[in-house]
Every structure is written in structure tokens, then in C-alpha cells.
Design a protein around this motif. Structure first.
Motif, short mmCIF file in Angstrom:
data_model
loop_
_atom_site.label_atom_id
_atom_site.label_comp_id
_atom_site.label_asym_id
_atom_site.label_seq_id
_atom_site.Cartn_x
_atom_site.Cartn_y
_atom_site.Cartn_z
N VAL A 115 6.73 -23.32 48.15
CA VAL A 115 5.79 -22.76 49.13
C VAL A 115 6.65 -22.46 50.48
O VAL A 115 5.96 -21.72 51.38
CB VAL A 115 4.68 -24.15 49.75
CG1 VAL A 115 3.92 -24.32 48.66
CG2 VAL A 115 5.58 -25.46 50.32
N CYS A 116 7.77 -22.65 50.65
CA CYS A 116 8.60 -22.25 51.67
C CYS A 116 9.91 -21.67 51.24
O CYS A 116 10.46 -22.22 50.54
CB CYS A 116 8.86 -23.37 52.59
SG CYS A 116 9.81 -22.92 53.88
N MET A 117 10.20 -20.26 51.71
CA MET A 117 11.21 -19.84 51.17
C MET A 117 12.21 -19.26 52.39
O MET A 117 13.33 -18.75 51.98
CB MET A 117 11.04 -18.46 50.57
CG MET A 117 10.16 -18.83 49.38
SD MET A 117 10.90 -19.66 47.87
CE MET A 117 12.31 -18.45 47.43
N THR A 118 12.01 -19.88 53.45
CA THR A 118 12.76 -19.44 54.62
C THR A 118 13.41 -20.79 54.86
O THR A 118 13.14 -21.86 54.96
CB THR A 118 12.00 -18.97 55.73
OG1 THR A 118 10.57 -19.62 56.06
CG2 THR A 118 11.65 -17.68 55.47
N GLU A 119 14.68 -20.32 55.60
CA GLU A 119 15.66 -21.72 55.96
C GLU A 119 15.14 -22.65 57.16
O GLU A 119 15.29 -23.56 57.03
CB GLU A 119 16.98 -20.91 56.59
CG GLU A 119 17.81 -20.36 55.16
CD GLU A 119 18.66 -21.55 54.45
OE1 GLU A 119 19.12 -22.41 55.00
OE2 GLU A 119 18.27 -21.75 53.31
N LYS A 120 14.54 -21.87 58.20
CA LYS A 120 14.12 -22.57 59.12
C LYS A 120 13.23 -21.88 60.03
O LYS A 120 13.01 -20.56 59.86
CB LYS A 120 15.24 -23.19 60.00
CG LYS A 120 16.07 -22.24 60.84
CD LYS A 120 17.41 -22.69 61.48
CE LYS A 120 16.64 -23.76 62.42
NZ LYS A 120 17.92 -24.28 63.17
N GLY A 121 12.45 -22.50 60.85
CA GLY A 121 11.51 -21.68 61.53
C GLY A 121 10.27 -22.63 62.30
O GLY A 121 10.71 -23.67 62.29
#
Ligand code: FES
Ligand code: FE
Length: 418
Positions: free
Chosen positions: A90-96
Motif C-alpha cells: 500500500v505504500c511505495m515511498t520512503e517517507k512523507g
């Protein structure tokens, strides 16, 4: 010897010898995931990496990705990155920063505490209990001084019980900040080594290798670190229980009696930091802290506090391991922090000497240990002079293998547990 069905741990792990297959057998790696990585407390991340409500950062427990989130009320969650519908990430980005995560496959949406918020075309799910369809949560989450740990086992020792004496090491570390806190804000470097994770864990408090493996950086940097790991050194290696070990260099620093000598500098080079430390702790206590420096401690199974950096060890497979490295940053110490970042780049950055030299040894050892003869590795160094310190922990000389023997005893107890 190991059988395919059930390894005989007492045969493979002996008091001064360990069997080479412990580093090479994929079945043993699978068993370690179940008995260690998906059961015991594993370090995941630091609270300062997600300072604000709705911040998140991608982390891991062993090979498994985990999203560390802070919900809008400020509470921290560790969520498995797996959609409960058909298993997509569900999450593919490193951080945010995100209040929710939307699965890219069919658009299910989850709040940052894991709850299922909704799905497209809901009439197809008439009568379905949404509360059962949230993201998986790591069973237990706890933090100590901002260090967040997760355990996938619902039952077991508490984090404080697991940390035991390593809590004191974290306390000592934090005391090097005038505000008593560390922050991990410098960003992580990632280095992959084609080696078994246990070679890394053992190496972190192996005081025998630095004089040889790190001779070049000690020479180029004109560093005083090399002599701390010689047979004349009064530093000690210590096994602290529960798999945790350290190289305690304080006896040498106390002999030198020079504040900040642990960092290869002097108080006049960091006047702002020294002034803030004096103000926070009083000059006498501040001087003691600045002489002792920061610890060199390996918190089993994956958090290495290495004086000026944090290393997080992540096993991917029996012969692949990633080291995530970042500079330690001390709250309220900007001039020290700048130098910590510079030294981190020089020692463990892409062109750094220190980590590259260790990684070379990990990979060569992994290759070497596949040779069939001799089958065993010998960990007997300093056994005859092992002793207990005033707190009852086993210590050896600076170059002794007291830490490795302790790590293996703990390993065996975890692997033998039902
Ligand atoms: Fe995530 Fe279908 S797999 S919504
Ligand atoms: Fe090393």
C-alpha cells in the motif's frame, strides 16, 4: 549435526565453536526469521524520524517492510505493508506525510493507524465487517528514549526486560546531548553486503579486527582509535546479556583524561557544545561525560550504536544483509552535529574507508565459510581470562571474543525455545 527437519542447536552452537552451516544454510535462516526476527524485540526506527502528526517512514523487521507512522493524535504505529484485500503493497515511498494510504490495485484506503477507511463500489461488500480488514499491525510496539522497537509476538518479555543493561548504554548515549535526546535527522545510507547477518552482529563488538582491517583509516586520519584495540589496551569487551554486547573504551579515555578525546578533538574546537553541556549538567558532570564519550554497543539483533553513528542491520536472505547507517545527532548541539555528519561521510559514506573495509571482510568470510574444511569456527579467544565486572557481566580484554560467545549463547537459547 543438522537434520533437514530440526537442527540440533546444541550441536551447532558450542561454547567455543560454531558450525559453518549457521551462516550458509537457507533452512537455518528461515528458522531464524521465526525464532528471532519475527518474535523478539527488533529496533525499527527513531521517533525523531517522524516528528509531526501524520508523518511516516518506511522501515523493516528482518526482510519484511513495515511502515512506521505517527497518527494525528501523535501515537506511533508499526503497520505491515500489505493490503488485506489481495496483498498489494500500500505504500511505495520512503517517507512523507499522509493521513491515509490508498492501495494502488483496487483503491482501498487505510487510515495511518491501520484502520480500513473505505473501498470503491461498496455495494459489493454488503454485510462485510470492515473492522476486520485493516492493515496488519506489529503485535507490540514500544519505545525507549525515542528508540522504537517492534515485536511480532503478542507475548514475551517487555522491551525494558529485553534491553536490560543496554538501557544504560542508551541513557549514556543520550547524556551526550545537552537536552538529553538524540535525533536521527541526517538521512540514511544503505550498504548491501553479500554476507550472513550474524557476521555483522559479531563484528560490531569484535575488538580483535580493527588493528588490521582498519589500519589504513587509522593511519590516514592519524586516529588514536587503533591503540584502543590492542593487547595493551585497558578497554574491555563485555557481554551484557540478552544478546547485547559492547566494547567499553572508557578505561582508556579516563586514562587520557581529556574531554572529547573519544571524538579525536579537544574542548576548544567545540566551544558552543561544551558551554551547553556545562550549563545542562554542571561543569564537573559535563567533564565526565565528555571524557567517557558515547558507547560502542550492539543491541541484539540489529541496532549498533557506534559512537558517532547508528547502524541498523537488516537481513534479506541467508547471504544478503543491508546496513542502514546514519550520523548520530544530539539535540541542542549544532557544532558537534556538523562534525558528526562530516565524520560519518568520511568513514561510512560512499567513499568511506571504515565500512567498506568491514564489508570486504564480511563478503570474504561468507565465501570462505562455504569451504568444507574445517567445518567449525573457533571463538575461544580470551576464554581463560574472562571475568565478571562489578555488575556481574562477563568481561574480557579489548581484543577477546567474550561478546561473540555471549551472542551465540543467547542465539542458541532463542533457537531452542518452542
Ligand atoms: Fe489492495 Fe485490492 S489489493 S485494494
Ligand atoms: Fe570494523
Amino acid at each position: 549435526m543438522a537434520t533437514a527437519a530440526r537442527p540440533q542447536w546444541d550441536q551447532l552452537v558450542q561454547s567455543e565453536h560454531v558450525h559453518g552451516s549457521l551462516y550458509t544454510d537457507p533452512a537455518i535462516f528461515q528458522a531464524e526469521l521465526e525464532k528471532i526476527w519475527y518474535r523478539t524485540w527488533v529496533y525499527v526506527g527513531h521517533e525523531s524520524e517522524i516528528p509531526k502528526a501524520n508523518d511516516y517512514v518506511m522501515k523493516s523487521i528482518g526482510p519484511e517492510p513495515v511502515i512506521m507512522t505517527r497518527d494525528r493524535a501523535g501515537e506511533i504505529h508499526l503497520l505491515h505493508n500489505r493490503c488485506p484485500h489481495r496483498g498489494n503493497r500500500v505504500c511505495m515511498t520512503e517517507k512523507g506525510s499522509a493521513r491515509s494510504f490508498t492501495c494502488p490495485y483496487h483503491g482501498w484506503t487505510f487510515a495511518n493507524d491501520g484502520e480500513l477507511r473505505g473501498y470503491p463500489f461498496p455495494s459489493g461488500y454488503e454485510g462485510v465487517d470492515r473492522s476486520q480488514l485493516g492493515l496488519g499491525r506489529v503485535a507490540r510496539v514500544a519505545s525507549y528514549k525515542g528508540f522504537v522497537f517492534g515485536s511480532m509476538a503478542a507475548e514475551g518479555p517487555t522491551l525494558e526486560e529485553h534491553l536490560g543493561a543496554a538501557k544504560d548504554s542508551i541513557d549514556l548515549l543520550c547524556m551526550n546531548s545537552p537536552e538529553g535526546e538524540i535525533e536521527l535527522t541526517a538521512g540514511f545510507l544503505k550498504h548491501k553486503a553479500r554476507a550472513n547477518w550474524k557476521f555483522l552482529v559479531e563484528n560490531e563488538t569484535d575488538g580483535y579486527h580493527p588493528s588490521f582491517v582498519h589500519a589504513s583509516i587509522f593511519e590516514v586520519a592519524q586516529s588514536g582509535i587503533g591503540s584502543l584495540y590492542s593487547s595493551e589496551s585497558t578497554a574491555v569487551s563485555r557481554y551484557m546479556g540478552n544478546g547485547h554486547s559492547e566494547n567499553d573504551l572508557r578505561p582508556e579515555f579516563r586514562k587520557r583524561d581529556v574531554p572529547l578525546s573519544w571524538f579525536g578533538t579537544t574542548a576548544d574546537r567545540l566551544p558552543d557544545y561544551v558551554r551547553r553541556m556545562d550549563a545542562a549538567y554542571g561543569p564537573e558532570k559535563a567533564r565526565k561525560i565528555l571524557i567517557d564519550g558515547t558507547p560502542h554497543v550492539m543491541i541484539f539483533p540489529n541496532l549498533f550504536i557506534a559512537e558517532i553513528q547508528i547502524f541498523v542491520i537488516q537481513p534479506l536472505s541467508v547471504n544478503e544483509t543491508v546496513q542502514h547507517v546514519t550520523a548520530l545527532q544530539f539535540k541542542g548541539a549544532p557544532d558537534l552535529n556538523r562534525r558528526l555528519r562530516q565524520q560519518t561521510m568520511g568513514s561510512v559514506g560512499p567513499a568511506g574507508f571504515l565500512l567498506a573495509d568491514d564489508a570486504e571482510m564480511y563478503e570474504r568470510t561468507q565465501l570462505g565459510v562455504q569451504a568444507r574444511n574445517p567445518e567449525w569456527l573457533f571463538l575461544g579467544r580470551g576464554k581463560h581470562r574472562e571475568r565478571t565486572d562489578e555488575n556481574g557481566y562477563l568481561i574480557g580484554d579489548a581484543t577477546d571474543e567474550t561478546p561473540s560467545r555471549g551472542i551465540w549463547r543467547h542465539y542458541r537459547s532463542l533457537m531452542e525455545a518452542e
